[in-house]
Structure formats: C-alpha cells, structure tokens
Design a protein around this motif. Sequence first.
Motif, PDB file in Angstrom:
ATOM      1  N   GLU A   1      -6.591   6.762  -4.698  1.00 26.69           N
ATOM      2  CA  GLU A   1      -6.326   8.083  -4.118  1.00 26.69           C
ATOM      3  C   GLU A   1      -4.954   8.133  -3.461  1.00 26.69           C
ATOM      4  O   GLU A   1      -4.208   9.096  -3.644  1.00 26.69           O
ATOM      5  CB  GLU A   1      -7.413   8.438  -3.090  1.00 26.69           C
ATOM      6  N   ALA A   2      -4.614   7.075  -2.709  1.00 29.49           N
ATOM      7  CA  ALA A   2      -3.307   7.049  -2.046  1.00 29.49           C
ATOM      8  C   ALA A   2      -2.196   7.083  -3.091  1.00 29.49           C
ATOM      9  O   ALA A   2      -1.207   7.799  -2.935  1.00 29.49           O
ATOM     10  CB  ALA A   2      -3.182   5.824  -1.164  1.00 29.49           C
ATOM     11  N   ALA A   3      -2.377   6.316  -4.161  1.00 32.42           N
ATOM     12  CA  ALA A   3      -1.346   6.271  -5.199  1.00 32.42           C
ATOM     13  C   ALA A   3      -1.203   7.631  -5.884  1.00 32.42           C
ATOM     14  O   ALA A   3      -0.092   8.124  -6.091  1.00 32.42           O
ATOM     15  CB  ALA A   3      -1.691   5.197  -6.231  1.00 32.42           C
ATOM     16  N   ARG A   4      -2.353   8.262  -6.208  1.00 31.95           N
ATOM     17  CA  ARG A   4      -2.309   9.579  -6.847  1.00 31.95           C
ATOM     18  C   ARG A   4      -1.677  10.605  -5.908  1.00 31.95           C
ATOM     19  O   ARG A   4      -0.920  11.476  -6.323  1.00 31.95           O
ATOM     20  CB  ARG A   4      -3.722  10.049  -7.236  1.00 31.95           C
ATOM     21  N   THR A   5      -1.974  10.486  -4.605  1.00 34.47           N
ATOM     22  CA  THR A   5      -1.437  11.410  -3.621  1.00 34.47           C
ATOM     23  C   THR A   5       0.088  11.337  -3.561  1.00 34.47           C
ATOM     24  O   THR A   5       0.755  12.311  -3.264  1.00 34.47           O
ATOM     25  CB  THR A   5      -2.027  11.088  -2.230  1.00 34.47           C
ATOM     26  N   LEU A   6       0.628  10.132  -3.857  1.00 32.12           N
ATOM     27  CA  LEU A   6       2.081   9.980  -3.844  1.00 32.12           C
ATOM     28  C   LEU A   6       2.708  10.501  -5.139  1.00 32.12           C
ATOM     29  O   LEU A   6       3.905  10.356  -5.355  1.00 32.12           O
ATOM     30  CB  LEU A   6       2.450   8.513  -3.647  1.00 32.12           C
ATOM     31  N   GLY A   7       1.880  11.068  -6.016  1.00 33.70           N
ATOM     32  CA  GLY A   7       2.411  11.677  -7.237  1.00 33.70           C
ATOM     33  C   GLY A   7       2.352  10.777  -8.453  1.00 33.70           C
ATOM     34  O   GLY A   7       2.858  11.129  -9.512  1.00 33.70           O
ATOM     35  N   MET A   8       1.733   9.585  -8.304  1.00 31.86           N
ATOM     36  CA  MET A   8       1.631   8.709  -9.472  1.00 31.86           C
ATOM     37  C   MET A   8       0.575   9.258 -10.424  1.00 31.86           C
ATOM     38  O   MET A   8      -0.471   9.740  -9.989  1.00 31.86           O
ATOM     39  CB  MET A   8       1.222   7.294  -9.055  1.00 31.86           C
TER      40      MET A   8
ATOM     41  N   ASP B   1       0.400  16.039 -10.624  1.00 35.27           N
ATOM     42  CA  ASP B   1       1.255  14.960 -10.121  1.00 35.27           C
ATOM     43  C   ASP B   1       2.558  15.508  -9.539  1.00 35.27           C
ATOM     44  O   ASP B   1       3.065  15.012  -8.548  1.00 35.27           O
ATOM     45  CB  ASP B   1       1.571  13.957 -11.243  1.00 35.27           C
TER      46      ASP B   1
ATOM     47  N   PHE C   1      -4.745   9.122   5.375  1.00 35.53           N
ATOM     48  CA  PHE C   1      -6.188   8.918   5.293  1.00 35.53           C
ATOM     49  C   PHE C   1      -6.703   8.222   6.552  1.00 35.53           C
ATOM     50  O   PHE C   1      -5.974   7.505   7.237  1.00 35.53           O
ATOM     51  CB  PHE C   1      -6.533   8.050   4.083  1.00 35.53           C
TER      52      PHE C   1
ATOM     53  N   PHE D   1      -1.115  -0.187   0.362  1.00 37.62           N
ATOM     54  CA  PHE D   1      -1.356  -1.048  -0.799  1.00 37.62           C
ATOM     55  C   PHE D   1      -1.331  -2.506  -0.343  1.00 37.62           C
ATOM     56  O   PHE D   1      -0.288  -3.040   0.021  1.00 37.62           O
ATOM     57  CB  PHE D   1      -0.313  -0.784  -1.883  1.00 37.62           C
TER      58      PHE D   1
END
Lengths: 287, 287
Positions: free
Chosen positions: A185-192, B80, B90, B96
């Motif tokens: 979720e954190a990664a997707r939130t950063l636009g990945m 994205d 969060f 990470f």
Amino acid sequence: MNHPSTASPGPGAAQVVLTTSHRGLGRHQRQRLSRGIQYGIFLLLLAALAFAADWDRLGEAFARLDIAGEMFPDVIVIALRNTLAYTLLAFAFGLVVGLMLALMRLSSVAPYRWFARAYIELFRGLPALLVLFMVGYGIPVAFQDYVFVGGVYGQVMLGLGLMAAAYMAETIRAGIQAVPRGQLEAARTLGMSYPRAMISIVLPQAFRIIIPPMTNEIILLTKDSSLVYVLGVTFAQVELTKFGRDTLNTEANATPLIVVGLMYLVITLPLSQLVRWLELRAGKGRR
Amino acid sequence: MSASEIPAVSIKGLRKSFGTLEVLRGIDLEVAYGEVVCVIGPSGSGKSTLLRCINLLEEPTGGSIRVLGVEVTDPNVNIDRVRRHIGMLFQQFNLFGHLSVLDNLTIAQRRVLRRNRAEAVRVARQNLERVGLSDKIDAFPAQLSGGQQQRVAIARSLSMDPAMMLFDEPTSALDPELVGEVLSVMRQLAADGMTMLVVTHEMAFAREVADRVVFMDDGRIIEQGTPTEVLGGPSEERTREFLHRVLEPTKLSSEEFLETARPAGVPEIAVPTSDPHNYGGGVSGVL
C-alpha cells in the motif's frame, strides 16, 4: 473502580505470597543429574556399537584408499561438476517459473489462479523420476524433429525444473504473503505501479523471508539430480551417484559410495554456510 | 472557500461496503487547497475507509470522488499518476524494512518521478532535515523509534512533492511520549500551507491546527465546522457523547460507559472495561 485486576491492594484483596521450598534437590541440581544420565546412556550406546562392529571388514568394504584414489580426478572434474550443473540449471528454471506461478496464484484474474493451482497440484504430486522420464522420452515422441537445446542438460533443466517450480511457487507465495500488506500500500501510494511495487518493495522482502526453505529446495534438487541416469547419459554427462554406482560395479567394492557421499556434503555444507551468511546480512534491515 | 475555486478534494454521495457491511453511507465532503481538515469519530465510524477511498486504496461502491481535478472514480483513471501527487501516512508507518532511510526516500523519486540519483538524494536530504532526522540518513527503519519512523515516512511522502497529504491516524501506534514530535512536524506542514486531510484522535491537535473538523459516526458525517464549533459546542448529541468519552475518559462512571460504549451498528469494539483510558486508542475495528 473496584475491578478485581486493580493493582493497589484494597480491603478484601487477596494477598498471596509464595514461599520457597528447600526440600530435596534444587531445580538446577535435578537438571544436571538428569542430563548427566542422558549423556551416559548415549555414550554407552556408541561404545557398544563401536565394539560390536567389525572394523576390519568395514574398512575393506567401504574405505579402500586405493580405489578411492583411482576415482580422482574424474569424480570432481566430471561427476561433481555435472551434479552442480544439473542442480543449478533446474534451480534457475524452477525459480523463474515458480515466481511466475506464485504471482499467478495471487493474481486477481481467476483463470491465472486456476492454472497455477492445477500446475502446482500436478507437479507436486508426481515423482521426479516420472517427470524426468516424460521429458526425456515423451517430448521427443510428441515433437519428432525437436532437438533439445543443451541436450541432456536441457532435459534435466526442464525435467527437474518443472517439478522444482511447483514447490518453489508455494514457498514464494508464502513469502509474498508474509510481507505486511502495508508495504504494498505504501509503495502504491507513492505512485508505483503494481509490478514496480512488487519488484522494488515486496519481492526483495519476500525472498529474505524464504531463504531457509529455498535452501532446502536447492539441497533436495542436488540429491534429485541423481535421477538423471534415466535419461541415458554418456561418461562426460555422468553425475555423482551414477559415477559412484558405475565404479562400484567395476571394482565390486562399496568405497565409491562413501567417496560420492562425501562429495554431496562438499556441495551442501558450504551452501548452508552461505545461507547463514545471507541471513545474517539480511537480518540487518529486519524489524 | 470561494465558489469559483476548484476544491482539492470533492466527494459526492460516497458509499462503500465490505460484503454486507456498509461502512460509508453517503458522504459529501470538500477540501479546499491549503485547508487542514481533521476527521474525528469513534472506531468503526468509517473515517479511515473514507481516507483510503480518496487515493483508491479502497474501491468505492458508489458515488464520485474528484481529487486534484481528476475523477478517480472513473474506471479509466490512471491512478498511479494521481497517487504520486497525494502523500499518505499510515498508522503503522509502513517504511520499507529492507531499505535504509535514504533509499526509502529516494526509491519512488527514482522509479516513479525518474529523478537521477544526485537529484533524488538532494531532495531526500532536504526533507530529512525538515523533519529533523538528517543524522539518521543511513539507519534502517528497525533501528528507529516509532516517532522517528513516522517522521521518516512524512519525509518520504514530501520527497514526491505532493499537492496534498492524507494522514490515517498517524500517531495512534505511537507511545505517548513520541506523539509530540510527529504532531509538531505536521503542525509545521500545516503552517507551510499543505492541504491536509487528517484522521486523528488527537483532539488538541485538531483544535489547534484544523481549519475544519468533521465528525463521523456510523458511516455518515454527523456535523462539521470550525474546531471551536465542533469541539467547543457541538450541536449534535452523538458528537457530545463522543467528545465526552474521548476528552474526559476518567470521569465516566462505569454504568454510563457500558451504556454508551456500544452504539448501534458498531458491535466490533471490544471495550476494556477496566481501563477506559484505552478507549479510542488505535483500535480501528473493521478498518
């Protein structure tokens, strides 16, 4: 508040004080005594076995240095090298296909999940010998003009790799699922994108988690490479077990088995060390 | 907010169900650029789900959401692209774990914004300084306290130059003595003019920093207004009850608490009757 778990002892609160009992042996003394007895029994058993065994005959049958000496250097430059090659090829194939299957298994697309499940159930349930056999003899029948890329090496990669992929897929899936959902979720939130988040964030952490079971997999493959003989191999393609059995047959002596046995340990023991080192290194970033 | 201005967030008739459980029952909300909106309400009221619908971590069941001028509820939206402009924090930080603080801050800059390494590192350093953690640049998340991790997470979001930020109970997982450092960074962000939507249980922060406070209960917005209006003199009975429980937990008599602890439709809250201080402290129920 007069809840029973309240800390301060009010009126009516039960006061329990445990007194130490000093009767008989203390806990430590009892532990030492019982462990001493266990060691004693173990040593006695070892000594009894050592006495009962006929060392001269054992040495004659399994440890003839002259026979062992003759096996070198072929046992290393041919047999050990081939065992390593078969193992690594199958592992590499299994890793790539296993990763794809694991991702399919977790996919939101239902047919992908079905396919991955069917594949895993099928190849996990079949003996490696059978799969090798089908690859070695079934594929040439089905595609008559097809010449296997890499010859026997290609066949082994496919035969053992197809099976290894099924096992690895389940391990990798468990690893991916062990990475907290918040990471994705954190990664997707950063636009990945999903693939990018998988590659950069989730998979690196998943692979750290599954280092121990993956070591098991590569050790199992090392031993499964002994099945390669069913494909019919030339002397240059022979691996450890086949090499040992052939020498055993010509010499009528079991020493070669001990030698190739030691060669397997030459592969697996450093592997365990390597993995311990990897785990230590990976442990740095752990929560 | 002037009528001609396009709002940063515009939500109309938002509904969200998990299976048969309806978590959001028609939400209308607008957030203007530069505005700080705090969303308060009991656990299970749908606050976090509302937040997570804005950047599509949860797929809305109905209604429409426009963020930064883009209709994210449009099935063809490139989410994205939208997400890289919306920072999100969060409860569990979600740094990470396999990457150092520096890499946590640079990975999305490089992979998503395609900045080169030097530029990404420069931006990362600048934002670490902003949250007061320049000396932790080479540390791994596991080596940091919760408060430091959350500040790194803020710096990670800021490194993407977001147009607005979402905070999902950013201090709920923190030890009480670490809450202040995170809130002070957030206060500074608000002062710098960041558009912020904050789900929080920190009433003092809401009173001091928010331009508007939104009270939610049972999937609906019950009332909203300036902090003085909502927190000082709420017009709705439910708001009053909630504030009474949160602001003066020690003054609740156990009878009153047991009566009000389980409002209709929020059955999942397990209330530790012996310790009313814990109420509202991070149990997010179905969210």
